[in-house]
Enzyme design. Structure first.
Site, PDB file in Angstrom:
ATOM      1  N   ARG A   1       7.271   1.198  -8.633  1.00 18.42           N
ATOM      2  CA  ARG A   1       5.843   0.884  -8.595  1.00 18.42           C
ATOM      3  C   ARG A   1       4.994   2.164  -8.574  1.00 18.42           C
ATOM      4  O   ARG A   1       3.960   2.214  -7.892  1.00 18.42           O
ATOM      5  CB  ARG A   1       5.494   0.017  -7.380  1.00 18.42           C
ATOM      6  CG  ARG A   1       6.372  -1.198  -7.192  1.00 18.42           C
ATOM      7  CD  ARG A   1       6.394  -2.078  -8.405  1.00 18.42           C
ATOM      8  NE  ARG A   1       7.291  -3.221  -8.238  1.00 18.42           N
ATOM      9  CZ  ARG A   1       7.526  -4.092  -9.218  1.00 18.42           C
ATOM     10  NH1 ARG A   1       6.970  -3.940 -10.405  1.00 18.42           N
ATOM     11  NH2 ARG A   1       8.336  -5.092  -9.020  1.00 18.42           N
TER      12      ARG A   1
ATOM     13  N   GLU B   1      14.758  -9.099  -0.190  1.00 20.26           N
ATOM     14  CA  GLU B   1      14.909  -8.982  -1.636  1.00 20.26           C
ATOM     15  C   GLU B   1      16.286  -8.435  -2.020  1.00 20.26           C
ATOM     16  O   GLU B   1      16.408  -7.500  -2.809  1.00 20.26           O
ATOM     17  CB  GLU B   1      13.793  -8.090  -2.198  1.00 20.26           C
ATOM     18  CG  GLU B   1      12.416  -8.638  -1.875  1.00 20.26           C
ATOM     19  CD  GLU B   1      11.267  -7.950  -2.604  1.00 20.26           C
ATOM     20  OE1 GLU B   1      11.351  -6.732  -2.809  1.00 20.26           O
ATOM     21  OE2 GLU B   1      10.313  -8.649  -2.964  1.00 20.26           O
TER      22      GLU B   1
ATOM     23  N   ASP C   1       2.282 -10.489  -0.201  1.00 16.99           N
ATOM     24  CA  ASP C   1       2.687  -9.213  -0.771  1.00 16.99           C
ATOM     25  C   ASP C   1       1.551  -8.469  -1.466  1.00 16.99           C
ATOM     26  O   ASP C   1       1.462  -8.508  -2.690  1.00 16.99           O
ATOM     27  CB  ASP C   1       3.842  -9.445  -1.763  1.00 16.99           C
ATOM     28  CG  ASP C   1       4.516  -8.150  -2.161  1.00 16.99           C
ATOM     29  OD1 ASP C   1       4.213  -7.118  -1.552  1.00 16.99           O
ATOM     30  OD2 ASP C   1       5.359  -8.172  -3.072  1.00 16.99           O
TER      31      ASP C   1
ATOM     32  N   GLU D   1       1.237  -1.946   7.277  1.00 15.28           N
ATOM     33  CA  GLU D   1       1.617  -1.304   6.016  1.00 15.28           C
ATOM     34  C   GLU D   1       0.630  -1.708   4.912  1.00 15.28           C
ATOM     35  O   GLU D   1       0.482  -2.884   4.595  1.00 15.28           O
ATOM     36  CB  GLU D   1       3.043  -1.728   5.609  1.00 15.28           C
ATOM     37  CG  GLU D   1       3.528  -1.064   4.328  1.00 15.28           C
ATOM     38  CD  GLU D   1       4.915  -1.533   3.859  1.00 15.28           C
ATOM     39  OE1 GLU D   1       5.398  -2.581   4.346  1.00 15.28           O
ATOM     40  OE2 GLU D   1       5.506  -0.859   3.004  1.00 15.28           O
TER      41      GLU D   1
ATOM     42  N   GLU E   1       0.184  -1.618  -7.284  1.00 14.82           N
ATOM     43  CA  GLU E   1       1.083  -2.545  -7.972  1.00 14.82           C
ATOM     44  C   GLU E   1       0.362  -3.797  -8.469  1.00 14.82           C
ATOM     45  O   GLU E   1       0.500  -4.191  -9.624  1.00 14.82           O
ATOM     46  CB  GLU E   1       2.220  -2.932  -7.024  1.00 14.82           C
ATOM     47  CG  GLU E   1       3.159  -3.964  -7.614  1.00 14.82           C
ATOM     48  CD  GLU E   1       4.312  -4.316  -6.685  1.00 14.82           C
ATOM     49  OE1 GLU E   1       4.385  -3.776  -5.566  1.00 14.82           O
ATOM     50  OE2 GLU E   1       5.159  -5.137  -7.100  1.00 14.82           O
TER      51      GLU E   1
HETATM   52  O1  GCW Z   1       6.051  -6.165  -3.907  1.00 16.15           O
HETATM   53  C1  GCW Z   1       7.388  -5.855  -3.864  1.00 16.15           C
HETATM   54  C2  GCW Z   1       7.627  -4.895  -4.976  1.00 16.15           C
HETATM   55  C3  GCW Z   1       8.960  -4.218  -4.858  1.00 16.15           C
HETATM   56  C4  GCW Z   1       9.050  -3.567  -3.479  1.00 16.15           C
HETATM   57  C5  GCW Z   1       8.856  -4.652  -2.426  1.00 16.15           C
HETATM   58  C6  GCW Z   1       8.893  -4.108  -1.013  1.00 16.15           C
HETATM   59  C7  GCW Z   1      10.186  -1.580  -2.822  1.00 16.15           C
HETATM   60  O2  GCW Z   1       7.509  -5.584  -6.191  1.00 16.15           O
HETATM   61  O3  GCW Z   1       9.048  -3.256  -5.884  1.00 16.15           O
HETATM   62  O4  GCW Z   1      10.263  -2.884  -3.305  1.00 16.15           O
HETATM   63  O5  GCW Z   1       7.620  -5.275  -2.614  1.00 16.15           O
HETATM   64  O6  GCW Z   1       7.828  -3.931  -0.442  1.00 16.15           O
HETATM   65  O7  GCW Z   1       9.954  -3.869  -0.483  1.00 16.15           O
END
Ligand code: GCW
Length: 636
Positions: A131, A256, A335, A357, A363
């Protein structure tokens, strides 16, 4: 010649400097105190101060300790800057900033609001940045970490806005980054750590929870397994000695597809605390991310709500985390969308240390091709009041995903540097106003020119709502292209395992998260939960985050929901065009190269904004067959 800019540290000569700027006395001894003296010498010379042998002077008085505050008083016609080395450094940058902006220098004492103020890099060992929208990594080149002049200049930039922490590598730890723990790169890490430390910036590393398996040769990474605990203990004991600047680890676990304690039937607290005890003997801390949710959903399952997941996982563990563990909580429950409510974890945790955070890497907010200044978003989160007080008063630390890379201007879009600047300043003092931060950054970056300052500040201050209008209506979010997250694709995530969904039909749109739906609004407690839980009382900008509504739902101003969405898309697009025109009027008043770069990005922003407008409006028109009340052309 340096092939990258110094951003807001490119001091420009002024004619109105006070006489004391020509002479500095005092010999600080700590590395940070020495850095303060050097910055003042070089900065004052660049501002145009003529060196003098006598007369009024600036005096530096170094006090013992590791504190970060400073005080400025006046004695015999000149200021005395006093504080521990770290404080002197922040005081030095504050003085330079004020002089550069032509502000009068007044006695003050100042200290940061949060003890930890950091940037997280999503830099990979191969030099790519997850990103990242500003080139490649400057921490990793040729498949390994590097320490060079840019490391130092970066540390200066961070210190100049008061930041004191930096996590070097991506939370998705893979490939050669796994070797950061093994000793292979201890020497370079030490150099990086020392370089950052000179500017008061602590070094952090992202680690993989499965490291004992991947690099330790163990059959398990179970946090309660004695061999696993021993492996982490031994690894930390070598690493923290070899790299004195190291402050601790950042961990993305059970998120994830990343490994984590869940694999072994252990809780997030058991996982985090195991690492907490491994770093404890070295004064280290663990930053444990809360981004835990099911990313393998079936779209037909209407019970699983991704917005609930983090609270459901972590709230029951409130109070179970060790003292040197901080939970790292994204500002919103899903997110980093351009508009989300504040994460309920940030307002409801009682007995757990937490850090907010943010994501400066844009992004979901235009990828540093669109202007989207995030200070208003950050302020909104920090000022948000939950049952136990405001987020800014309850947070123990702030961090943000960095938006930097090795582009000559650091952030791809020249105006995106204002995001980095504002984040640092808000970490120092969350009460600063967005408007004054916008002016400050513009003044430092472009020098004293009223028109430039007014225009740039105005663009910055409007930009987030403009972006919001032509992309994501009323908190819905997620209409972007899957994977890249750039450009519109309203059905892109609809039947997707990652979860966020609007379930739009020809009659209704949105997911119901109130009491009649997934019940997520109850996570906010009684008062806020009731407010969010009913469409009548829910703030309009979040209406479609919390509710599923018919297109003819009446907004407060009498328009239908659908008409409001159509209007916002037309308006946002027109505003993007107006911002671009305002920038064009600055030709000849800002450096030619910067002018051209920003103009080119505005062209792309306008192209993309029109695409967003047409795709989203046409999609809804075709679904509903309800035309625009103002008769505008809404189909492609
Ligand atoms: O929004 C998502 C992103 C991922 C990222 C993840 C996270 C680093 O698409 O690329 O991974 O969040 O915050 O862990």
């Amino acid at each position: 010649m340096c092939d990258y800019s110094q951003l807001w540290l490119d001091w420009k000569p002024r004619k109105d400097l006070p006489p004391w700027t020509g002479r500095i006395i005092g010999m600080p001894a700590s590395p940070q105190g020495k850095a303060a003296l050097r910055e003042l010498r070089e900065g004052l010379a660049a501002l145009g101060a003529a060196a003098k042998e006598d007369g009024p002077c600036l005096r530096l008085e170094e006090l013992p300790g590791e504190g970060e505050g400073y005080s400025l008083s006046f004695e015999g016609g000149g200021p005395v800057l006093s504080g521990p080395g770290r404080g002197l450094l922040y005081g030095a940058f504050a003085l330079l900033r004020q002089l550069s902006l032509g502000e009068s220098i007044r006695p003050e004492t100042s200290a940061p609001r949060y003890p930890l103020r950091m940037l997280d890099h999503w830099d990979n060992a191969d030099g790519s940045v997850e990103r990242g929208y500003a080139g490649s990594s400057f921490f990793f080149r040729g498949g390994r970490p590097v320490c060079d002049a840019r490391t130092r200049d970066y540390a200066r930039l961070l210190a100049s806005v008061g930041l004191n922490g930096c996590c070097l590598n991506n939370v998705n730890v893979s490939g050669e980054a796994l070797e950061l723990l093994t000793g292979k790169y201890d020497q370079t890490l030490r150099e990086i750590g020392d370089t950052l430390e000179e500017y008061g910036v602590g070094l952090w590393l992202s680690v993989s929870f499965a490291a004992p398996l991947d690099r330790g040769g163990l059959p398990t990474a179970d946090p309660l397994d004695p061999a696993v605990r021993r492996w982490w203990g031994e690894t930390c004991s070598r690493l923290f000695r070899a790299v004195p600047g190291l402050r601790g680890f950042l961990v993305k676990a059970d998120s994830e597809g990343r490994p984590g304690p869940q694999t072994y039937g252990r809780t997030q607290a058991e996982g985090a605390n195991m690492l907490g005890s491994a770093v404890l003997p070295f004064g280290g801390r663990i930053l444990w991310r809360c981004f835990v949710y099911n990313c393998a959903q079936d779209w037909r399952d209407s019970q699983t709500d991704r917005a609930r997941a983090q609270y459901d996982t972590f709230a029951p563990l409130d109070g179970a985390f060790a003292d040197n563990v901080l939970l790292q909580v994204k500002n919103g429950p899903v997110d980093f969308q351009v508009r989300e409510p504040v994460s309920p974890l940030l307002v409801r945790l009682e007995r757990t240390k937490r850090m907010v955070e943010f994501q400066l890497a844009q992004e979901y907010t235009g990828q540093q091709r669109h202007v989207c200044w995030l200070a208003p978003l950050m302020k909104e989160v920090l000022d948000f009041a939950g049952p136990a007080g405001k987020v800014k008063d309850r947070a123990d630390a702030l961090c943000a995903v960095s938006n930097t890379g090795d582009d000559p201007n650091w952030t791809g879009h020249d105006l995106a540097a204002a995001n980095l600047y504002a984040f640092g300043r808000l970490c120092w003092d969350p009460d600063l106003e967005a408007g004054s931060l916008a002016r400050e950054w513009a003044g430092l970056t472009f020098g004293p020119d009223r028109l430039v300052e007014d225009t740039v500040a105005d663009i910055l201050l409007r930009s987030r709502e403009v972006y919001e209008r032509y992309t994501a209506p009323l908190g819905l979010g997620w209409l972007c292209t899957p994977g890249t997250h750039y450009g519109p694709s309203p059905e892109g995530y609809e039947y997707d395992r990652w979860g966020p969904s609007h379930k739009a039909t020809c009659r209704e749109i949105g997911v119901e998260r109130g009491p009649g739906g997934t019940g997520m609004t109850a996570q906010y407690g009684e008062v806020l939960g009731a407010r969010y839980g009913s469409a009548d009382t829910c703030p309009e900008e979040l209406l479609l985050f919390f509710h599923r509504l018919p297109y003819d739902y009446r907004m407060k101003d009498g328009r239908t929901l659908l008409q409001r969405i159509y209007d916002d898309h037309f308006l946002g697009c027109a505003e993007a065009e107006a911002m671009a025109a305002a920038w064009d009027a600055l030709e000849g008043r800002v450096p030619e190269e910067v002018f051209r770069r920003v103009r080119a990005r505005f062209r792309e922003q306008i192209r993309s904004a029109r695409e967003w407008r047409d795709v989203v409006n046409s999609w809804l028109y075709r679904l509903t067959l309800i035309p625009d009340g103002k008769g505008r052309k809404i189909y492609l």
